[in-house]
Design an enzyme around this catalytic site. Structure first.
Site, PDB file in Angstrom:
ATOM      1  N   HIS A 308      -3.318   1.151   5.691  1.00  0.00           N
ATOM      2  CA  HIS A 308      -1.897   0.895   5.871  1.00  0.00           C
ATOM      3  C   HIS A 308      -1.649   0.424   7.280  1.00  0.00           C
ATOM      4  O   HIS A 308      -2.311   0.879   8.208  1.00  0.00           O
ATOM      5  CB  HIS A 308      -1.080   2.173   5.597  1.00  0.00           C
ATOM      6  CG  HIS A 308       0.357   1.881   5.322  1.00  0.00           C
ATOM      7  ND1 HIS A 308       1.275   1.750   6.334  1.00  0.00           N
ATOM      8  CD2 HIS A 308       1.012   1.664   4.165  1.00  0.00           C
ATOM      9  CE1 HIS A 308       2.441   1.472   5.798  1.00  0.00           C
ATOM     10  NE2 HIS A 308       2.322   1.413   4.488  1.00  0.00           N
ATOM     11  N   ASP A 366      -0.183   3.827  -3.269  1.00  0.00           N
ATOM     12  CA  ASP A 366      -0.556   3.124  -4.494  1.00  0.00           C
ATOM     13  C   ASP A 366      -1.850   3.614  -5.122  1.00  0.00           C
ATOM     14  O   ASP A 366      -2.184   3.227  -6.232  1.00  0.00           O
ATOM     15  CB  ASP A 366      -0.681   1.622  -4.204  1.00  0.00           C
ATOM     16  CG  ASP A 366       0.667   1.003  -3.909  1.00  0.00           C
ATOM     17  OD1 ASP A 366       1.621   1.381  -4.596  1.00  0.00           O
ATOM     18  OD2 ASP A 366       0.755   0.171  -2.996  1.00  0.00           O
TER      19      ASP A 366
HETATM   20  N1  CMC Z   1     -10.677  -1.974   2.463  1.00  0.00           N
HETATM   21  C1  CMC Z   1     -11.604  -2.347   3.395  1.00  0.00           C
HETATM   22  N2  CMC Z   1     -11.314  -2.639   4.678  1.00  0.00           N
HETATM   23  C2  CMC Z   1     -10.020  -2.557   5.054  1.00  0.00           C
HETATM   24  C3  CMC Z   1      -9.009  -2.166   4.160  1.00  0.00           C
HETATM   25  C4  CMC Z   1      -9.380  -1.863   2.824  1.00  0.00           C
HETATM   26  N3  CMC Z   1      -8.444  -1.502   1.927  1.00  0.00           N
HETATM   27  N4  CMC Z   1      -7.813  -2.167   4.801  1.00  0.00           N
HETATM   28  C5  CMC Z   1      -8.072  -2.550   6.054  1.00  0.00           C
HETATM   29  N5  CMC Z   1      -9.404  -2.776   6.214  1.00  0.00           N
HETATM   30  C6  CMC Z   1     -10.087  -3.153   7.468  1.00  0.00           C
HETATM   31  C7  CMC Z   1      -9.853  -4.619   7.786  1.00  0.00           C
HETATM   32  O1  CMC Z   1     -10.879  -5.436   7.267  1.00  0.00           O
HETATM   33  C8  CMC Z   1      -9.841  -4.595   9.307  1.00  0.00           C
HETATM   34  O2  CMC Z   1     -11.163  -4.555   9.741  1.00  0.00           O
HETATM   35  P1  CMC Z   1     -11.567  -5.268  11.161  1.00  0.00           P
HETATM   36  O3  CMC Z   1     -10.778  -4.558  12.222  1.00  0.00           O
HETATM   37  O4  CMC Z   1     -13.047  -5.064  11.253  1.00  0.00           O
HETATM   38  O5  CMC Z   1     -11.169  -6.724  11.017  1.00  0.00           O
HETATM   39  C9  CMC Z   1      -9.201  -3.251   9.654  1.00  0.00           C
HETATM   40  O6  CMC Z   1      -9.454  -2.409   8.520  1.00  0.00           O
HETATM   41  C10 CMC Z   1      -7.688  -3.338   9.880  1.00  0.00           C
HETATM   42  O7  CMC Z   1      -7.112  -3.984   8.759  1.00  0.00           O
HETATM   43  P2  CMC Z   1      -5.948  -5.074   8.860  1.00  0.00           P
HETATM   44  O8  CMC Z   1      -5.973  -5.938   7.656  1.00  0.00           O
HETATM   45  O9  CMC Z   1      -5.994  -5.744  10.199  1.00  0.00           O
HETATM   46  O10 CMC Z   1      -4.686  -4.115   8.835  1.00  0.00           O
HETATM   47  P3  CMC Z   1      -3.237  -4.495   8.390  1.00  0.00           P
HETATM   48  O11 CMC Z   1      -2.357  -3.482   9.002  1.00  0.00           O
HETATM   49  O12 CMC Z   1      -2.962  -5.929   8.678  1.00  0.00           O
HETATM   50  O13 CMC Z   1      -3.268  -4.329   6.784  1.00  0.00           O
HETATM   51  C11 CMC Z   1      -3.057  -3.453   4.599  1.00  0.00           C
HETATM   52  C12 CMC Z   1      -2.767  -3.249   6.090  1.00  0.00           C
HETATM   53  C13 CMC Z   1      -2.303  -2.409   3.796  1.00  0.00           C
HETATM   54  C14 CMC Z   1      -2.560  -4.855   4.156  1.00  0.00           C
HETATM   55  C15 CMC Z   1      -4.591  -3.335   4.364  1.00  0.00           C
HETATM   56  O14 CMC Z   1      -5.026  -2.040   4.733  1.00  0.00           O
HETATM   57  C16 CMC Z   1      -4.977  -3.645   2.919  1.00  0.00           C
HETATM   58  O15 CMC Z   1      -5.152  -4.810   2.571  1.00  0.00           O
HETATM   59  N6  CMC Z   1      -5.099  -2.602   2.056  1.00  0.00           N
HETATM   60  C17 CMC Z   1      -5.360  -2.796   0.646  1.00  0.00           C
HETATM   61  C18 CMC Z   1      -4.083  -3.183  -0.066  1.00  0.00           C
HETATM   62  C19 CMC Z   1      -3.138  -2.002  -0.249  1.00  0.00           C
HETATM   63  O16 CMC Z   1      -3.551  -0.931  -0.685  1.00  0.00           O
HETATM   64  N7  CMC Z   1      -1.858  -2.246   0.012  1.00  0.00           N
HETATM   65  C20 CMC Z   1      -0.806  -1.246  -0.193  1.00  0.00           C
HETATM   66  C21 CMC Z   1      -0.153  -0.796   1.078  1.00  0.00           C
HETATM   67  S1  CMC Z   1       0.850   0.663   0.824  1.00  0.00           S
HETATM   68  C22 CMC Z   1       2.143   0.146  -0.181  1.00  0.00           C
HETATM   69  C23 CMC Z   1       3.069  -0.797   0.483  1.00  0.00           C
HETATM   70  O17 CMC Z   1       3.641  -0.432   1.516  1.00  0.00           O
HETATM   71  O18 CMC Z   1       3.255  -1.879  -0.050  1.00  0.00           O
END
Ligand code: CMC
Length: 432
Positions: A308, A366
């Site tokens: 998140h 989720d």
């Molecule tokens: N699986 C594997 N690696 C992950 C994941 C994951 N689910 N989430 C983040 N990472 C890694 C990502 O690759 C990055 O690694 P690095 O620093 O080496 O590049 C690091 O963790 C930080 O991730 P980010 O994408 O820069 O973080 P963000 O804040 O931009 O993204 C997120 C947040 C929710 C989009 C992401 O964690 C994700 O895609 N999660 C899976 C989708 C999900 O479950 N979404 C629902 C969110 S909760 C409900 C809502 O509010 O809608």
């Protein structure tokens, strides 16, 4: 805050500016950079808004490090345990828990608007039966502005209130109609003697040929799911609603924009994606393989339902969701659901894995919701729709707050331009 803490000094390009520091009631302070461009001829650069507060708000507070979520100051766990969705709607919209009279008046105000214009039924018939229900939601909710002209004047507080009640009241009706349309069953009219959650289950699962008995455990679970998703401060879809509303667009159009944003798998579409992922993994012995895949930078697969932007600790909504999941499956006699076993195993392995520990990736809201919804009889394609139904009250609360904010301006971010510099037009015969 001491005098010296009220000013942030920024030196750049030989210019030094004093920027005011603002303090909220709780949470990090913010540096007010509104005068920065005028003083320095420089913008700030923050793609994804990782360090930017886009507005001032009194509605929802999140402490991501501690895993805290408050609606108007009340912890989400207490609201999920002791309150109900109608009360939570009132709280988000008006700032306080209602007394008995206010509650009755509010519930009456909502139920008065649960039906949709009869002609809207024809609108549904324009869609293919196999359309994704989120596609139908984007279209039909946007179309509400073509049906309810008497509540689109955003400068009239009464019309804003009517639009607010209409949106909260009609979303379950439209969501259930989208589902009924996909199955070919007749639309079921709302019943105003039922609670918000009960009425939704009734419109989803009742058929004219048979009596539909609402199971109190299911309606309680539905109510909780709505409560847990009701608001989440300036997330992507809420920011979309605010941005669309900042131009003066009508509330129905703004909420349709929010629904479109919510649909994406990084946001509200994740609950659907979690279930599809668990089905793809299929058995416990393949969990390790998928965890490895999620860690591989050359593979764009991510563990859905994990991670998140704000929570760097267990999402407090996920804890309540996990409890509810066990309760619902036990009540349905499905406690041995193989997908639940798989989810528990996946969570266990990921939480022990260095990659997930170091990056502070925990299950989010989720992760368990899809398993509950599936057990309750919802098809996967409806999961994000339920999120939209629940989040509508948050969207409209935030939209109202923005309209009433005297500091409100049209949202207009700037950019760091890295394209071609000025050049002269080249005639076709002179091009390479
Ligand atoms: N699986 C594997 N690696 C992950 C994941 C994951 N689910 N989430 C983040 N990472 C890694 C990502 O690759 C990055 O690694 P690095 O620093 O080496 O590049 C690091 O963790 C930080 O991730 P980010 O994408 O820069 O973080 P963000 O804040 O931009 O993204 C997120 C947040 C929710 C989009 C992401 O964690 C994700 O895609 N999660 C899976 C989708 C999900 O479950 N979404 C629902 C969110 S909760 C409900 C809502 O509010 O809608």
């Amino acid at each position: 805050m001491g005098e010296s803490e009220k000013i942030a000094k920024l030196g750049a390009g030989g210019i030094s500016v004093d920027l005011p520091v603002m303090e909220g009631s709780v949470g990090p302070k913010v540096i007010d950079i509104r005068k920065l461009y005028g003083a320095t001829d420089m913008f700030t650069y923050d793609p994804g808004f990782t360090s930017t507060a886009s507005c001032e708000s009194k509605i929802t507070y999140i402490d991501g490090d501690e895993g805290v979520l408050l609606y108007r100051g009340y912890p989400i766990e207490e609201l999920a345990r002791h309150s109900d969705f109608e009360e939570v709607c009132y709280l988000l919209l008006y700032g306080e828990l209602p007394n008995k009279t206010d509650r009755e008046k509010f519930v009456r105000g909502i139920t008065y608007h649960t039906m949709v214009h009869e002609q809207l039924r024809e609108f549904f018939r324009g869609f293919r039966r196999d359309a994704h229900p989120m596609a139908i939601m984007c279209g039909v909710v946007g179309a509400l502005s073509a049906f309810y002209h008497d509540s689109t004047d955003i400068n009239d507080p009464h019309q804003r209130m009517v639009a607010t009640h209409r949106l909260v009241a009609k979303m379950p009706t439209i969501a259930a109609m989208a589902y009924k349309y996909s199955t070919g069953q007749p639309f079921v009219y709302p019943r105003n003697d039922l609670s918000y959650a009960e009425n939704f289950l009734h419109m989803m699962f009742a058929v004219p040929a048979e009596h539909y008995k609402i199971d109190p455990i299911m309606s309680r679970a539905m109510d909780r799911i709505f409560t847990l998703h009701a608001d989440h401060e300036q997330n992507a879809s809420t920011s979309t609603v605010r941005l669309a509303g900042s131009s003066g667009a009508n509330p129905f159009a703004c909420i349709a924009a929010g629904i479109a944003c919510l649909w994406g798998p990084a946001h509200g579409g994740a609950n659907e994606a979690v279930l599809l992922m668990l089905q793809e993994i299929g058995s416990k012995d393949r969990v390790a393989e998928y965890v490895k895949k999620a860690k591989n930078k050359d593979d764009n697969f991510r563990l859905m339902g994990f991670g998140h932007r704000v929570y760097k600790n267990y999402d407090p909504r996920a804890k309540v969701m996990q409890e509810t999941c066990h309760e619902v499956l036990a009540a349905l006699g499905k406690q041995d659901d193989p997908l639940l076993e798989l989810a528990v195993e996946l969570e266990r392995i990921a939480l022990e894995d260095d990659y997930f520990v170091e990056k502070k990736l925990y299950p989010n809201v989720d992760f368990y919701s899809g398993i509950i919804l599936r057990a309750m009889g919802f098809p996967t394609s409806m999961f994000t729709v339920l999120f939209a139904v629940a989040r509508t009250v948050g969207w409209v609360a935030q939209w109202n707050e923005m309209i009433e904010d005297p500091m409100q301006k049209i949202g207009r971010p700037r950019q760091l331009y890295t394209g071609a510099v000025r050049r002269s037009y080249v005639a076709m015969d002179k091009r390479n």
